[in-house]
Scaffold this motif. Structure first.
Motif, PDB file in Angstrom:
ATOM      1  N   GLN A 250       0.894  -1.366  -0.072  1.00  0.00           N
ATOM      2  CA  GLN A 250       0.031   0.060   0.189  1.00  0.00           C
ATOM      3  C   GLN A 250       0.765   1.180  -0.083  1.00  0.00           C
ATOM      4  OE1 GLN A 250      -3.458  -1.497  -0.840  1.00  0.00           O
ATOM      5  NE2 GLN A 250      -3.722   0.567  -0.011  1.00  0.00           N
ATOM      6  N   ILE A 251       0.417   2.135  -0.671  1.00  0.00           N
ATOM      7  CA  ILE A 251       1.299   3.467  -0.654  1.00  0.00           C
ATOM      8  C   ILE A 251       1.017   4.120   0.777  1.00  0.00           C
ATOM      9  CG2 ILE A 251       1.461   5.686  -1.874  1.00  0.00           C
ATOM     10  CD1 ILE A 251       0.469   4.331  -4.395  1.00  0.00           C
ATOM     11  N   ALA A 252      -0.337   4.286   1.150  1.00  0.00           N
ATOM     12  CA  ALA A 252      -0.523   5.099   2.303  1.00  0.00           C
ATOM     13  C   ALA A 252      -2.041   4.460   3.026  1.00  0.00           C
ATOM     14  CB  ALA A 252      -0.847   6.933   2.037  1.00  0.00           C
ATOM     15  N   PRO A 253      -2.190   5.173   4.122  1.00  0.00           N
ATOM     16  CA  PRO A 253      -3.447   4.510   4.779  1.00  0.00           C
ATOM     17  C   PRO A 253      -4.605   5.410   4.122  1.00  0.00           C
ATOM     18  CG  PRO A 253      -2.149   6.069   6.383  1.00  0.00           C
ATOM     19  CD  PRO A 253      -1.335   5.623   5.186  1.00  0.00           C
ATOM     20  N   PRO A 254      -5.905   4.889   4.361  1.00  0.00           N
ATOM     21  CA  PRO A 254      -7.050   5.581   3.901  1.00  0.00           C
ATOM     22  C   PRO A 254      -7.123   6.925   4.466  1.00  0.00           C
ATOM     23  CG  PRO A 254      -7.858   3.848   5.536  1.00  0.00           C
ATOM     24  CD  PRO A 254      -6.554   3.656   5.142  1.00  0.00           C
TER      25      PRO A 254
END
Length: 428
Positions: free
Chosen positions: A207-211
């Motif tokens: 994943q690139i980042a959290p939501p």
């Protein structure tokens, strides 16, 4: 779904009572300033009128009227402050009664203290009890708003595969609301064992980042064929791990090895450990989660019941719980952020009996409801697409309490590595 959105602290509670008291105190402090302004205006008026040739240069009628307006604002501010304090007392009274009704207090001394506080609130103003009843009556009327408009709900396991129509849905909702079956007590636990189960990783990525929004979080559910669970592992700079779980709801399958089936639904709703719960715990453990690790949970339908029990009985530290269309209403501690998305015309959500009249979770916890649509058929109000749309509306609402959730999500931005894995769970 219609566009009507209602965001409250839970049940009949619109906002946390202490937040109301803070607002009331601020208004109370502002009130004397309007009185001071009125006095200053009238002093100025007297000076102008008493000074030769000065009154001809000033609209003294308008000046006097502004003093009257300051007096009105002083009264309105005082009244608003007093009424807000009264409403805070009513909300607190509802919360305290809900705690006792849910057996939240087991210590005798604490129970006596709560009883004493209830008596104090009742004696403080004769309107408190009357307003409490009015508040609860309005809440009861709204709990299943739109459910009567659902003409056909499709085949149901509850009726042996026969179509479930309006009358059966309403009768079920009313009976559950009366018994409180769908409202879980604090520290609720499941009996028995749902195993053995297996979980197989079928898709892994980075994943690139959290939501960054609730809607984005609800769109992160598993996409691999047959996958029901997804776990994101965030490795923090300290070397510790945090986990985010995305869990699908009931899978309509006749495969006896499918753990997220109607059998698991019925087991969970009656307080028994299901294969889906065992699989959920197994997926977290397979992803590396250990006792005490922080977990955020996003869950739909059946998995929302699993989420409730993860927070009340597992060894994981569930700090965030976001559910859509849950058949139960959990009672969680003030250290947990609970966001429940509920459609009042969703027959599955109605199994929670409308929830508890008192709020639960942290002061920033939210219960979000939307009204029904008379053209809803074939159960769309329970589908994830509708709840994602509701989440979009919450994101756009500007509700300040959403900042608490955003802060929890932003903490994950500090991660030095993020790994995402989807799992297919099976009964063994």
């Amino acid at each position: 779904m219609s566009d009507g959105l209602d965001i409250t602290h839970g049940g009949a509670i619109a906002v946390d009572p202490e937040a109301l008291r803070a607002v009331a105190t601020a208004m109370g402090r502002a009130a004397p300033r309007f009185a001071d302004a009125a006095t200053a205006i009238r002093t100025a008026h007297s000076f102008i009128v008493g000074t030769p040739n000065l009154s001809a240069q000033v609209d003294t009628v308008a000046l006097w009227a502004s003093g009257d307006r300051a007096d009105v604002l002083h009264e309105e501010c005082q009244t608003a402050s007093a009424n807000t304090l009264l409403m805070a007392d009513v909300y607190e009274l509802v919360e305290l009664r809900a705690q006792l009704a849910a057996s939240a207090i087991h210590d005798t001394a604490q129970a006596f203290a709560i009883d004493a506080r209830i008596a104090q609130l009742e004696a403080s103003d004769p309107r408190v009890n009357e307003m409490e009843q009015w508040l609860l009556a309005g809440w009861r009327d709204k709990r299943f708003e739109g459910l009567s408009e659902q003409l056909y709900l499709g085949p149901s396991a509850l009726t042996g595969g026969s179509p479930l129509y309006l009358g059966a849905a309403l009768a079920l909702a009313a009976r559950v609301a009366a018994t409180g079956t769908g409202r879980l007590a604090p520290n609720a636990t499941l009996s028995g064992s749902g195993g053995p189960v297996s979980v197989t990783p079928v898709k892994t990525g980075t994943q690139i980042a959290p939501p960054t929004s609730l809607a984005e979080a609800l769109r992160r559910f598993p996409t691999a064929p047959d996958a029901q669970l997804k776990v994101e592992r965030y490795t923090m700079p300290s070397g510790s791990n945090r986990f985010v779980l995305y869990a699908k709801g009931t899978q309509m399958s006749v495969d006896p090895k499918e753990p997220f089936d109607m059998t698991s639904n019925l087991e969970l709703y009656t307080g028994q450990e299901s294969a889906s719960y065992a699989a959920t715990v197994a997926a977290l453990e397979t992803a590396g989660a250990q006792a005490g690790d922080e977990v955020h949970v996003y869950a739909h339908s059946q998995s929302a019941m699993n989420a409730a029990y993860l927070s009340s009985q597992s060894e994981f530290d569930v700090t965030v719980q976001v559910t859509a269309g849950s058949p139960v209403h959990p009672t969680v501690g003030e250290d947990q952020l609970l966001i429940e998305l509920r459609h009042t015309d969703d027959a599955v959500s109605s199994l929670a009996g409308g929830g508890s009249p008192g709020g639960t979770g942290s002061p920033d916890s939210l219960v979000v409801t939307r009204d029904g649509d008379p053209f809803d058929v074939l159960f769309p109000s329970h589908m994830m697409e509708g709840y994602t749309e509701t989440a979009e509306m919450v994101d756009a609402s500007g509700d300040v309490r959403l900042e608490a959730w955003l802060d929890k999500a932003r903490e994950l931005d500090e991660a030095v590595a993020i790994e995402s894995t989807e799992y297919v769970a099976r009964r063994e």
